[in-house]
Write a protein that holds these residues in place. Structure first.
Motif, mmCIF file in Angstrom:
data_model
loop_
_atom_site.group_PDB
_atom_site.id
_atom_site.type_symbol
_atom_site.label_atom_id
_atom_site.label_comp_id
_atom_site.label_asym_id
_atom_site.label_seq_id
_atom_site.Cartn_x
_atom_site.Cartn_y
_atom_site.Cartn_z
ATOM 1 N N VAL A 5 0.990 -1.128 0.008
ATOM 2 C CA VAL A 5 -0.028 0.028 -0.120
ATOM 3 C C VAL A 5 0.833 1.250 0.065
ATOM 4 N N LEU A 6 2.181 1.331 0.383
ATOM 5 C CA LEU A 6 3.014 2.337 0.613
ATOM 6 C C LEU A 6 4.237 1.931 0.209
ATOM 7 N N ARG A 7 4.916 2.642 -1.006
ATOM 8 C CA ARG A 7 6.316 2.117 -1.126
ATOM 9 C C ARG A 7 7.206 3.418 -1.426
ATOM 10 N N LEU A 8 8.235 3.536 -0.675
ATOM 11 C CA LEU A 8 9.355 4.913 -0.865
ATOM 12 C C LEU A 8 10.440 3.963 -1.224
ATOM 13 N N GLU A 9 11.122 4.847 -2.292
ATOM 14 C CA GLU A 9 12.348 4.727 -3.112
ATOM 15 C C GLU A 9 12.953 5.911 -3.107
ATOM 16 N N GLY A 10 14.260 5.786 -2.320
ATOM 17 C CA GLY A 10 15.181 6.721 -2.480
ATOM 18 C C GLY A 10 14.642 8.172 -1.752
ATOM 19 N N ILE A 55 5.433 -1.050 2.766
ATOM 20 C CA ILE A 55 4.473 -1.243 3.842
ATOM 21 C C ILE A 55 3.510 -1.900 3.242
ATOM 22 N N TYR A 56 2.762 -3.029 3.916
ATOM 23 C CA TYR A 56 1.815 -3.943 3.462
ATOM 24 C C TYR A 56 0.388 -3.672 3.879
ATOM 25 N N LYS A 57 -0.541 -4.274 3.308
ATOM 26 C CA LYS A 57 -1.902 -4.017 3.743
ATOM 27 C C LYS A 57 -2.040 -4.623 5.138
ATOM 28 N N GLY A 58 -2.710 -4.159 5.965
ATOM 29 C CA GLY A 58 -3.161 -4.636 7.222
ATOM 30 C C GLY A 58 -2.183 -4.573 8.220
ATOM 31 N N PHE A 174 -3.868 4.780 7.799
ATOM 32 C CA PHE A 174 -4.186 5.579 8.999
ATOM 33 C C PHE A 174 -2.589 5.951 9.506
ATOM 34 N N LEU A 175 -2.335 7.138 9.632
ATOM 35 C CA LEU A 175 -1.159 7.859 10.007
ATOM 36 C C LEU A 175 -1.267 8.531 11.386
ATOM 37 N N MET A 176 -0.778 8.074 12.524
ATOM 38 C CA MET A 176 -1.009 8.661 13.857
ATOM 39 C C MET A 176 0.184 9.212 14.606
ATOM 40 N N ASP A 177 0.516 10.449 14.699
ATOM 41 C CA ASP A 177 1.626 11.072 15.626
ATOM 42 C C ASP A 177 1.300 11.495 16.933
ATOM 43 N N GLU A 178 1.599 10.270 17.784
ATOM 44 C CA GLU A 178 1.514 10.847 19.162
ATOM 45 C C GLU A 178 0.191 11.418 19.585
ATOM 46 N N VAL A 179 -0.907 11.028 18.897
ATOM 47 C CA VAL A 179 -2.380 11.643 19.172
ATOM 48 C C VAL A 179 -2.812 11.180 20.591
ATOM 49 N N LEU A 192 -6.999 2.185 20.909
ATOM 50 C CA LEU A 192 -5.975 1.062 20.749
ATOM 51 C C LEU A 192 -6.605 -0.047 20.192
ATOM 52 N N ASP A 193 -7.737 -0.481 20.776
ATOM 53 C CA ASP A 193 -8.632 -1.597 20.528
ATOM 54 C C ASP A 193 -9.198 -1.292 19.238
ATOM 55 N N LYS A 194 -9.660 0.049 19.144
ATOM 56 C CA LYS A 194 -10.242 0.181 17.782
ATOM 57 C C LYS A 194 -9.336 0.107 16.555
ATOM 58 N N MET A 195 -8.024 0.660 16.739
ATOM 59 C CA MET A 195 -7.093 0.417 15.655
ATOM 60 C C MET A 195 -6.727 -0.872 15.386
ATOM 61 N N ARG A 196 -6.752 -1.719 16.594
ATOM 62 C CA ARG A 196 -6.348 -3.159 16.287
ATOM 63 C C ARG A 196 -7.516 -3.807 15.506
ATOM 64 N N GLU A 197 -8.814 -3.237 15.939
ATOM 65 C CA GLU A 197 -9.895 -4.025 15.213
ATOM 66 C C GLU A 197 -10.011 -3.490 13.649
ATOM 67 N N ILE A 198 -9.594 -2.502 13.167
ATOM 68 C CA ILE A 198 -9.845 -2.184 11.958
ATOM 69 C C ILE A 198 -8.524 -2.596 11.179
ATOM 70 N N SER A 199 -7.626 -2.900 11.813
ATOM 71 C CA SER A 199 -6.519 -3.681 11.002
ATOM 72 C C SER A 199 -6.693 -5.008 10.767
ATOM 73 N N GLN A 200 -6.921 -5.571 11.735
ATOM 74 C CA GLN A 200 -7.257 -7.207 11.775
ATOM 75 C C GLN A 200 -8.531 -7.423 10.917
ATOM 76 N N GLN A 201 -9.594 -6.758 11.183
ATOM 77 C CA GLN A 201 -11.002 -7.156 10.577
ATOM 78 C C GLN A 201 -11.182 -6.379 9.355
ATOM 79 N N GLN A 202 -10.636 -5.390 8.953
ATOM 80 C CA GLN A 202 -10.878 -4.614 7.784
ATOM 81 C C GLN A 202 -9.547 -4.541 6.929
ATOM 82 N N GLY A 203 -8.370 -4.962 7.559
ATOM 83 C CA GLY A 203 -7.304 -4.981 6.574
ATOM 84 C C GLY A 203 -6.777 -3.462 6.344
ATOM 85 N N LYS A 204 -7.065 -2.366 7.495
ATOM 86 C CA LYS A 204 -6.676 -1.152 7.227
ATOM 87 C C LYS A 204 -5.000 -1.317 7.621
ATOM 88 N N THR A 205 -4.206 -0.377 7.215
ATOM 89 C CA THR A 205 -2.894 -0.061 7.666
ATOM 90 C C THR A 205 -2.754 0.872 8.308
#
Length: 402
Positions: A5-10, A55-58, A174-179, A192-205
């Motif tokens: 889902v994300l690729r950074l090159e140089g 960076i890969y999906k999920g 989702f990008l989270m910076d010390e929020v 934290l429970d919500k972020m874990r849920e959307i990653s595991q169940q919905q494949g969010k990164t």
């Protein structure tokens, strides 16, 4: 094979430092040069250099690093707030970012209007946002204030609604910076429970920047450590945390923060090595403070963390003044008798009370490190910090009888 889902090159990012004339034409630049504006050799600061990542999906990825390592700059590049000066970023999916509390909110709009605005930016239709609204209100617990302008929200309400909107709308990354540092413990766990849920169940990164190693361990399944704008580790979470802790627990003879980009009006510039008296365990620290304008009620706030990165204690100084004309030398002394033996790091902040809140003029994470060596108990038992903690309370009294 997992979807990228994300690729950074140089990828690199360089900021130009110093005053610039702002002139956009040759004539304007010539006039600025004659006036002495923007002259001198150009200087720059390389915040990121040669970043190569997939960076890969999920995935739930922790970004760790000391102050100025490039974590926030990397998230800003991914959020397209600023562009890289070199390299290429490939994005496969919609990105939702919360780089500070309430990012993307318009202060004059109500909570309801900001929810619809955030959804529209992500390309959602009004009907799709309306269907999500009950879930957003239930999670944020802000229904009573939904039609109130967000400029009247407390920082806690701002955080709850900002995070909830970010987590519930239709994004892939989702990008989270010390929020989560502003919220209470119960809401942090809920997030934290919500972020874990959307990653595991919905494949969010999720890309997550935090200095709380407990939340990193709880949420993330991959760890990337940055140092000096470069990736120095990419892999297992526990090994990544160990690598990061070795960085922050390095005791130095002196610390220079003049090149660290900051925006505050009162800033810490340099510090000498923290000295700890082995006789009475007082910590002594000399530092230089620079302020752009006079201030009367400044305070230093020092937050101490143990070797695992868990905050264990905070101290706040007496108020002091700054005349706003030049750097001034300050000497900080702190009684560390309550802390047990070990190596510690400390965050330093310059704050000023404004009403019932604190205005933060400067903040340096892991600004210093120091080591304490003590005899903890009279019978010389080793003190296990992981199970007993890092703070030793005064000796308890024991009396016979009722």
């Amino acid at each position: 094979m997992a979807e990228t889902v994300l690729r950074l090159e140089g990828v690199g990012k360089t900021y130009r430092l110093g005053k610039t004339s702002g002139a956009a034409t040759i004539q304007g630049r010539w006039q600025a040069w004659r006036k002495g504006e923007g002259g001198g050799a150009p200087t720059s600061f390389q915040a990121l250099q040669d970043i190569n990542l997939d960076i890969y999906k999920g995935e739930r990825v922790a970004l760790l690093g000391r102050n100025g390592a490039g974590k926030s700059t990397l998230l800003k590049l991914l959020a397209r707030i600023t562009a890289p000066t070199e390299g290429t970023i490939y994005i496969n999916g919609k990105i939702s970012s919360m780089l500070e509390v309430g990012t993307g909110f318009h202060r004059e709009l109500t909570g309801r209007e900001n929810i619809f605005l955030s959804g529209a930016i992500l390309g959602m239709k009004p009907q799709e946002i309306q269907e999500k609204l009950p879930e957003i209100l239930a999670f944020s617990q802000c229904e009573t204030f939904l039609d109130t302008p967000v400029k009247r929200y407390s920082s806690g309400m701002y955080l709850r609604l900002g995070f909830t909107v970010t987590a519930h709308l239709d994004a892939d990354i989702f990008l989270m910076d010390e929020v989560l540092a502003v919220g209470d413990m119960a809401f942090q766990k809920k997030c934290l429970d919500k972020m874990r849920e959307i990653s595991q169940q919905q494949g969010k990164t999720i890309l997550y920047v935090s200095h709380n190693m407990d939340t990193v361990r709880s949420l993330c399944d991959r760890c990337i450590v940055l140092d000096g704008g470069q990736v120095v580790y990419d892999g297992d979470v526990e090994q990544g945390i160990d690598h990061y802790m070795m960085q922050r627990l390095t005791v130095q003879d002196s610390y220079d923060f003049t090149d660290v980009p900051r925006k505050g009006t009162a800033q810490l510039m340099r510090m000498q090595r923290a000295q700890v008296s082995q006789k009475d365990h007082w910590l002594n620290l000399q530092l230089d403070l620079s302020s752009k304008e006079p201030r009367k009620g400044l305070h230093l706030r020092l937050t101490v963390a143990n070797a695992r990165g868990t905050p264990v204690a905070t101290a706040v100084s007496q108020p002091f003044a700054s005349d706003g004309t030049a750097e001034q030398r300050l000497t900080l002394t702190l009684d560390t008798d309550a802390l047990v033996s070990g190596t510690y790091s400390a965050d330093l902040a310059v704050v000023e009370p404004v009403g019932d809140k604190q205005q933060r003029h400067d903040f340096l994470e892991h600004a210093i490190a120091f080591t304490l060596e003590k005899e903890e108990l009279p019978y010389r038992v080793q003190w296990p910090q992981q199970t007993w903690g890092s703070v030793r309370l005064p000796v308890m009294r024991v009396e016979h009888g009722a």
